[in-house]
Write a protein that holds these residues in place. Structure first.
Motif, PDB file in Angstrom:
ATOM      1  N   THR A  21      32.261  47.063 -26.917  1.00 40.51           N
ATOM      2  CA  THR A  21      32.147  46.564 -25.574  1.00 40.51           C
ATOM      3  C   THR A  21      33.027  45.354 -25.571  1.00 40.51           C
ATOM      4  N   GLY A  22      33.737  44.722 -24.575  1.00 37.59           N
ATOM      5  CA  GLY A  22      34.615  43.545 -24.569  1.00 37.59           C
ATOM      6  C   GLY A  22      35.977  43.893 -24.550  1.00 37.59           C
ATOM      7  N   THR A  23      36.924  43.130 -24.427  1.00 39.23           N
ATOM      8  CA  THR A  23      38.281  43.192 -24.188  1.00 39.23           C
ATOM      9  C   THR A  23      38.954  43.368 -25.604  1.00 39.23           C
ATOM     10  N   ALA A  24      40.048  43.787 -25.571  1.00 37.71           N
ATOM     11  CA  ALA A  24      40.923  43.939 -26.800  1.00 37.71           C
ATOM     12  C   ALA A  24      40.931  42.842 -27.930  1.00 37.71           C
ATOM     13  N   LYS A  25      40.817  41.696 -27.638  1.00 40.50           N
ATOM     14  CA  LYS A  25      40.641  40.610 -28.382  1.00 40.50           C
ATOM     15  C   LYS A  25      39.289  40.198 -28.463  1.00 40.50           C
ATOM     16  N   ARG A  26      38.108  40.717 -27.988  1.00 37.12           N
ATOM     17  CA  ARG A  26      36.895  40.067 -28.054  1.00 37.12           C
ATOM     18  C   ARG A  26      35.842  41.434 -28.266  1.00 37.12           C
ATOM     19  N   LYS A  27      36.427  42.281 -29.111  1.00 36.23           N
ATOM     20  CA  LYS A  27      35.508  43.474 -28.874  1.00 36.23           C
ATOM     21  C   LYS A  27      34.145  43.019 -29.994  1.00 36.23           C
ATOM     22  N   LYS A  28      33.202  43.860 -29.180  1.00 36.52           N
ATOM     23  CA  LYS A  28      31.811  43.713 -29.958  1.00 36.52           C
ATOM     24  C   LYS A  28      31.493  45.083 -30.280  1.00 36.52           C
ATOM     25  N   TYR A  29      31.341  45.402 -31.742  1.00 36.30           N
ATOM     26  CA  TYR A  29      31.031  46.775 -32.103  1.00 36.30           C
ATOM     27  C   TYR A  29      29.499  47.037 -32.342  1.00 36.30           C
ATOM     28  N   GLU A  30      28.945  48.171 -32.007  1.00 37.99           N
ATOM     29  CA  GLU A  30      27.863  48.573 -32.298  1.00 37.99           C
ATOM     30  C   GLU A  30      27.724  50.013 -32.871  1.00 37.99           C
ATOM     31  N   LEU A  31      26.792  50.296 -33.722  1.00 38.47           N
ATOM     32  CA  LEU A  31      26.279  51.601 -34.371  1.00 38.47           C
ATOM     33  C   LEU A  31      26.161  52.731 -33.092  1.00 38.47           C
ATOM     34  N   THR A  32      26.714  53.804 -32.987  1.00 38.65           N
ATOM     35  CA  THR A  32      26.065  54.759 -32.289  1.00 38.65           C
ATOM     36  C   THR A  32      24.918  55.342 -32.822  1.00 38.65           C
ATOM     37  N   GLU A  33      24.424  56.540 -32.432  1.00 39.24           N
ATOM     38  CA  GLU A  33      23.133  57.085 -33.029  1.00 39.24           C
ATOM     39  C   GLU A  33      23.848  57.901 -34.278  1.00 39.24           C
ATOM     40  N   LEU A  34      24.976  58.590 -34.325  1.00 38.82           N
ATOM     41  CA  LEU A  34      25.639  59.086 -35.274  1.00 38.82           C
ATOM     42  C   LEU A  34      25.526  58.005 -36.544  1.00 38.82           C
ATOM     43  N   GLY A  35      25.974  56.725 -36.181  1.00 39.55           N
ATOM     44  CA  GLY A  35      26.561  55.770 -37.282  1.00 39.55           C
ATOM     45  C   GLY A  35      25.014  55.244 -37.679  1.00 39.55           C
TER      46      GLY A  35
END
Length: 122
Positions: A74-88
């Motif tokens: 989520t977030g903008t190109a320079k401020r992305k916040k990553y999270e694992l999906t169910e697969l991850g």
């Protein structure tokens, strides 16, 4: 498993081979480790890991992991916040098993993990 609406071509139907095609490089597994166990979620947090991933490799792996459906952001190109999906998240027992193997067979690795967990309040 499908990517971007197209059927991905696998070299084998062997489940180990298929999983390695998904996450079979060192850096992808270390990013997933950092997300699972150290709650890292930003580009700079991943850069701060002790293995010192280079910026170009980190950017490439985050893109690959996103395209493969293991992480989202989520977030903008320079401020992305990553999270694992169910697969991850389903990779947690795999990463734990690799860690257990390492602690059993590589001197000092158990103490290294204990220190990291203590430093991160776990």
């Amino acid at each position: 498993m499908k990517e971007s609406g197209e059927k991905s071509v696998k070299r084998s139907k062997c489940p180990i081979s298929c999983t390695l095609e998904l996450v079979g490089d060192k850096w992808s597994l270390l990013i997933i480790r950092d997300m699972l166990f150290f709650e890292k979620s930003t580009y700079n947090e991943f850069l701060d890991s002790t293995e010192k991933i280079s910026t170009n490799i980190l950017s490439d792996r985050l893109t690959q992991l996103t395209e493969k459906g293991l992480i989202t952001y989520t977030g903008t190109a320079k401020r992305k916040k990553y999270e694992l999906t169910e697969l991850g998240l389903d990779l947690k027992p795999v990463v734990e098993a690799i860690g257990m193997f390492g602690m059993k067979h590589f001197e000092g690795s158990k103490e290294y993990v204990q220190k990291l967990m203590k430093d991160h309040g776990k």
